[in-house]
Design a protein around this motif. Structure first.
Motif, PDB file in Angstrom:
ATOM      1  N   GLU A 223       0.833  -1.202   0.000  1.00 55.45           N
ATOM      2  CA  GLU A 223       0.000   0.000   0.000  1.00 55.45           C
ATOM      3  C   GLU A 223       0.872   1.260   0.000  1.00 55.45           C
ATOM      4  N   MET A 227       0.911   3.871  -3.115  1.00 58.21           N
ATOM      5  CA  MET A 227       0.451   5.235  -2.831  1.00 58.21           C
ATOM      6  C   MET A 227       1.497   6.269  -3.235  1.00 58.21           C
ATOM      7  N   TYR A 244      -2.912   3.903 -11.973  1.00 64.66           N
ATOM      8  CA  TYR A 244      -3.956   4.463 -11.108  1.00 64.66           C
ATOM      9  C   TYR A 244      -5.034   3.425 -10.820  1.00 64.66           C
ATOM     10  N   GLN A 247      -4.398   0.884  -8.012  1.00 62.81           N
ATOM     11  CA  GLN A 247      -4.500   1.318  -6.625  1.00 62.81           C
ATOM     12  C   GLN A 247      -5.901   1.156  -6.057  1.00 62.81           C
ATOM     13  N   LEU A 249      -8.170   3.338  -5.838  1.00 68.08           N
ATOM     14  CA  LEU A 249      -8.689   4.561  -5.223  1.00 68.08           C
ATOM     15  C   LEU A 249      -9.546   5.328  -6.221  1.00 68.08           C
ATOM     16  N   GLU A 281      -6.409   8.565  -0.186  1.00 61.00           N
ATOM     17  CA  GLU A 281      -7.861   8.401  -0.255  1.00 61.00           C
ATOM     18  C   GLU A 281      -8.382   8.597  -1.677  1.00 61.00           C
ATOM     19  N   VAL A 282      -7.819   9.585  -2.379  1.00 63.52           N
ATOM     20  CA  VAL A 282      -8.241   9.921  -3.749  1.00 63.52           C
ATOM     21  C   VAL A 282      -7.001  10.301  -4.553  1.00 63.52           C
ATOM     22  N   ASN A 283      -6.910   9.824  -5.781  1.00 62.04           N
ATOM     23  CA  ASN A 283      -5.843  10.250  -6.685  1.00 62.04           C
ATOM     24  C   ASN A 283      -6.350  11.380  -7.579  1.00 62.04           C
ATOM     25  N   ASP A 313     -15.259   6.525  -9.104  1.00 64.50           N
ATOM     26  CA  ASP A 313     -14.928   5.412  -8.217  1.00 64.50           C
ATOM     27  C   ASP A 313     -14.905   4.161  -9.074  1.00 64.50           C
TER      28      ASP A 313
END
Length: 495
Positions: A223, A227, A244, A247, A249, A281-283, A313
């Motif tokens: 992780e 990240m 992306y 991941q 996210l 939490e968000v890319n 999402d």
């Protein structure tokens, strides 16, 4: 005469330089000699008429030139000329790329741009974990966009789990280990053992928590690496989308007009603090709104006003477009609500149609009306108009609809999944076309249809799984269609 001779020589030299290639052309007779004795080689199996092969060609050439100095061969095989050789390696699509180690092939799974090919093959040429020395350290930590180095000494050994993880992730990242009593300058001088991720973007490095190194947990470490392996806010394209997607996210897209550089740069700077606060939490990414306008429309953006902002999402297949003007302040307020779960997903729906045919035309806004009636069995097809398999299924699906009729308790339905979103409450997501789902009467569960797409098989499936009391054809019965010649039957190719 001398001028003419000089021009001729110049043209010969120019032609030679243009035609020179560091990609080897292989045939059945030369393949083993050139590939089997190499520690590492990359081979492209191609067809001259293939558009994807033509797009790959300049990148493949550039990579071949760069990798030649590292003694990594790049070669190609023309499958229109060498059919037997291509058949031997199971080539059934173009281009197919395979990595060979001393003649043993494995599928190439890397990028198809020059820098991506180079990076992938360099990683393949190295051990899963490279021993780094004082002399090689400075060069090694800049050898790729993401480089992970573990540091230790005799009293504080590098955990064995580091090498284990590196072996599974070697295709994506470069790993090294530095074991010595005196260490090179490393960021923030952490206590040993230590793990540092070096990156060619953002702040340049990230340090894995010291308290977690000795008892390295692969899941937590993975992780951390994922990240920190993507920039805080970068341009997204088909070449880096996979990193992306891996991941898992949500992805926050800023759609910008590529010709309006000033607006893009201003917004990117305004959004960076938001992206930093939501890291993990968000890319956050920005994207060419003109080139990828269709992707914007698939995310429920109107496609006629830029800049625009939307969160996707991927796991839930939901979309959250910002309906206000895309400014730094509006995006900040929107994201604060998004992470709290206060933003409802946007559900795209075609208008509810009049049901005047044998097949129920399902749209997102009519979903509950159809599926909340548990007195009926529902067999639904989710399709795309451009899908060849869907086009071949269409006449069969119409006959199936006629078989059960309007007054039957078995509803044969179909939804254009390019014009309608699957509601978040649905217990499935559509991953390919056509997707066929059966919801038995009295149940909220959906059964996947995985058989062949003949009328007979579809009817047999319905009869086996229907639960409604009068599920058989009540009106408008149609005889099972028989095909006089197998060649006249619709094709039943699977995706």
């Amino acid at each position: 005469m001398r001028l003419s001779s000089s021009i001729s020589l110049a043209l010969v030299a120019l032609t030679t330089s243009v035609l020179a290639s560091d990609v080897l052309d292989l045939t059945q007779s030369s393949f083993k000699k050139e590939v089997f004795n190499e520690d590492l080689a990359l081979v492209e199996f191609f067809a001259p008429w293939c558009g994807h092969c033509k797009n790959l060609a300049p990148h493949y050439e550039e990579a071949a030139t760069e990798l030649k100095s590292k003694n990594i061969k790049l070669a190609k095989v023309d499958c229109t000329e060498e059919q037997a050789l291509c058949g031997e390696y199971g080539v059934n699509g173009y281009p197919t790329l395979k990595v060979f180690r001393n003649g043993v092939p494995v599928d190439y799974t890397g990028p198809r741009k020059a820098d991506g090919i180079i990076s992938y093959m360099v990683k393949q040429s190295l051990p899963a974990v490279t021993d780094v020395t004082p002399e090689t350290h400075a060069e090694f930590i800049k050898a790729d966009k993401v480089v992970v180095v573990a540091y230790g000494d005799a009293s504080h050994p590098i955990p064995s789990a580091f090498a284990s993880f590196a072996n599974t992730a070697r295709d994506s990242y470069l790993f090294g280990q530095y074991s010595a009593s005196s260490l090179p300058p490393i960021p923030e001088s952490p206590s040993l053992p230590a793990i540092v991720l070096y990156k060619s973007f953002d702040e340049g490095y990230a340090i894995f928590p010291a308290s977690e190194v000795a008892n390295l947990d692969n899941e937590l470490f993975e992780e951390f690496v994922k990240m920190n392996s993507v920039p805080l806010l970068d341009e997204i394209s088909p070449e880096n989308f996979g990193s992306y997607a891996e991941q898992g996210l949500p992805i926050a897209y800023l759609f910008v007009d590529p010709n309006d550089v000033a607006t893009r740069e201003k917004l990117v700077e305004e959004i960076k603090p938001i992206a930093k606060g939501l890291k993990g939490e968000v890319n956050f990414v920005y994207i060419d709104a003109i080139k990828f306008i269709d992707h914007g429309k698939s995310l429920n953006l109107p496609g006629d006003s830029w800049p625009a902002f939307v969160v996707q999402d991927l796991a839930a297949q939901t979309k959250f477009p910002l309906t206000e003007k895309a400014t730094g302040a509006n995006i900040k307020a929107f994201m604060e609500k998004f992470v709290k779960g206060e933003i409802q997903p946007s559900i795209k729906s075609a208008p509810i149609p009049t049901q005047d045919g044998p097949v129920y035309k399902l749209v997102a806004d009519d979903w509950e009306n159809l599926f909340n009636d548990e007195s009926k069995d529902v067999f639904a097809e989710f399709f795309a108009p451009w899908c060849g398999h869907c086009q071949r299924l269409a006449p069969i699906w119409d006959v199936l609809g006629e078989k059960y009729g309007k007054n039957s308790n078995v509803i044969i339905a179909q939804m254009d999944a390019t014009e309608n979103d699957i509601p978040p409450a649905a217990p499935f997501r559509v991953q390919g076309f056509p997707t066929l789902k059966f919801r038995p009467a009295g149940s909220s569960e959906f059964i996947d249809y995985t058989g062949d797409r003949s009328l007979e098989s579809l009817i047999e499936f319905v009869e086996t799984n229907k639960k409604s009391e009068s599920g058989a054809s009540a009106s408008g019965e149609v005889e099972d269609e028989e095909w006089e010649d197998e060649e006249d039957a619709p094709e039943h190719d699977e995706l």
